[in-house]
Write a protein that holds these residues in place. Structure first.
Motif, PDB file in Angstrom:
ATOM      1  N   HIS A   1      20.634   7.586 -10.562  1.00  0.00           N
ATOM      2  CA  HIS A   1      19.586   7.847  -9.573  1.00  0.00           C
ATOM      3  C   HIS A   1      18.279   7.417 -10.232  1.00  0.00           C
ATOM      4  N   VAL A   2      17.571   6.497  -9.587  1.00  0.00           N
ATOM      5  CA  VAL A   2      16.377   5.910 -10.183  1.00  0.00           C
ATOM      6  C   VAL A   2      15.194   6.127  -9.238  1.00  0.00           C
ATOM      7  N   ALA A   3      14.161   6.800  -9.744  1.00  0.00           N
ATOM      8  CA  ALA A   3      12.981   7.108  -8.937  1.00  0.00           C
ATOM      9  C   ALA A   3      11.722   6.644  -9.660  1.00  0.00           C
ATOM     10  N   TYR A   4      10.748   6.223  -8.862  1.00  0.00           N
ATOM     11  CA  TYR A   4       9.437   5.926  -9.444  1.00  0.00           C
ATOM     12  C   TYR A   4       8.365   6.086  -8.382  1.00  0.00           C
TER      13      TYR A   4
ATOM     14  N   ASP B   1       0.852  -1.191   0.000  1.00  0.00           N
ATOM     15  CA  ASP B   1       0.000   0.000   0.000  1.00  0.00           C
ATOM     16  C   ASP B   1       0.892   1.247   0.000  1.00  0.00           C
ATOM     17  N   HIS B   2       1.508   1.498  -1.154  1.00  0.00           N
ATOM     18  CA  HIS B   2       2.447   2.625  -1.248  1.00  0.00           C
ATOM     19  C   HIS B   2       2.374   3.228  -2.649  1.00  0.00           C
ATOM     20  N   GLU B   3       1.957   4.472  -2.723  1.00  0.00           N
ATOM     21  CA  GLU B   3       1.957   5.195  -3.992  1.00  0.00           C
ATOM     22  C   GLU B   3       2.662   6.533  -3.819  1.00  0.00           C
ATOM     23  N   GLU B   4       3.781   6.484  -3.142  1.00  0.00           N
ATOM     24  CA  GLU B   4       4.632   7.658  -2.930  1.00  0.00           C
ATOM     25  C   GLU B   4       5.991   7.374  -3.547  1.00  0.00           C
ATOM     26  N   LEU B   5       6.814   8.378  -3.570  1.00  0.00           N
ATOM     27  CA  LEU B   5       8.123   8.295  -4.205  1.00  0.00           C
ATOM     28  C   LEU B   5       8.992   7.179  -3.627  1.00  0.00           C
ATOM     29  N   VAL B   6       9.637   6.448  -4.537  1.00  0.00           N
ATOM     30  CA  VAL B   6      10.699   5.496  -4.202  1.00  0.00           C
ATOM     31  C   VAL B   6      11.909   5.958  -4.997  1.00  0.00           C
ATOM     32  N   LEU B   7      13.012   6.213  -4.303  1.00  0.00           N
ATOM     33  CA  LEU B   7      14.220   6.721  -4.962  1.00  0.00           C
ATOM     34  C   LEU B   7      15.433   5.962  -4.452  1.00  0.00           C
ATOM     35  N   VAL B   8      16.174   5.386  -5.364  1.00  0.00           N
ATOM     36  CA  VAL B   8      17.485   4.822  -5.034  1.00  0.00           C
ATOM     37  C   VAL B   8      18.489   5.707  -5.745  1.00  0.00           C
ATOM     38  N   LYS B   9      19.335   6.376  -4.951  1.00  0.00           N
ATOM     39  CA  LYS B   9      20.280   7.298  -5.566  1.00  0.00           C
ATOM     40  C   LYS B   9      21.708   6.830  -5.354  1.00  0.00           C
ATOM     41  N   ASP B  10      22.588   7.399  -6.140  1.00  0.00           N
ATOM     42  CA  ASP B  10      24.022   7.105  -6.061  1.00  0.00           C
ATOM     43  C   ASP B  10      24.354   5.638  -6.345  1.00  0.00           C
ATOM     44  N   ILE B  11      23.699   5.062  -7.340  1.00  0.00           N
ATOM     45  CA  ILE B  11      24.011   3.699  -7.767  1.00  0.00           C
ATOM     46  C   ILE B  11      25.265   3.775  -8.641  1.00  0.00           C
TER      47      ILE B  11
END
Length: 188
Positions: free
Chosen positions: A90-93, A62-72
């Motif tokens: 940096h990958v966000a969705y 139950d999550h429809e907010e930003l997910v960000l993995v940065k500095d890969i």
């Protein structure tokens, strides 16, 4: 895609060594063709990998907010010069309907796309498109910062110059505040 032809790479490397005026039979270069062939097999392993494979596992959350993995961290090889470029992705969705994937899958997708003769712009858009097709999120944003050895070692010779590319899909295209949220996290 076919398998790596180690013998053919070794022959080509011997020819390059001879073409630059060195002796491929001297002690320091004797095993260089074999080492280069093994390195190329590793560096170009993404040629046989589809980044969408990494998004097969989807969790209901139950999550429809930003997910960000940065500095890969990543590295790739410039397809124009076959020299490395490297940097951070940096990958966000924003998930839709609670469809989330494992965080490591974002990094694995970047690696799969980067490990082939490549352009930075293509890595950026390919990762974004694979996420859109596989996860069907509300939006995707991929930003890549990299230093290109083809600009550092040759040509313009500008070490430290950074190239930034972005791919923006879905809600991030039209929603300036959603896009600004991602960018603010990247600056932090």
């Amino acid at each position: 895609m076919s398998q790596i032809n180690y013998e053919q790479i070794e022959q080509a490397v011997r020819l390059i060594i001879e073409a630059i005026g060195d002796d491929p039979n001297r002690e320091g270069l004797l095993d260089t063709p074999k080492r280069v062939a093994k390195m190329y097999a590793e560096v170009f392993s993404g040629l046989n990998e589809d980044p969408k494979e990494h998004f097969q596992t989807i969790f209901g959350e139950d999550h429809e907010e930003l997910v960000l993995v940065k500095d890969i961290p990543f590295f790739s090889m410039c397809e124009h010069h076959l020299v490395p470029f490297f940097g951070k992705a940096h990958v966000a969705y924003i998930p839709k309907g609670g469809r989330v994937t494992g965080l490591s899958k974002l990094a694995r997708a970047v690696e799969a796309v980067a490990r082939r003769p490549q352009l930075q712009e293509r890595i950026t858009s390919t990762v974004a498109d694979a996420m859109v097709e596989s996860l069907e999120p509300l939006g995707v944003m991929v930003v890549i910062e990299a230093e290109h050895m083809c600009m550092t070692m040759r040509g313009v010779k500008k070490p430290g110059a950074s190239t930034v590319t972005s791919a923006v899909r879905g809600i991030f295209v039209d929603d300036a505040s959603a896009r600004a949220e991602v960018l603010s996290f990247l600056k932090a």
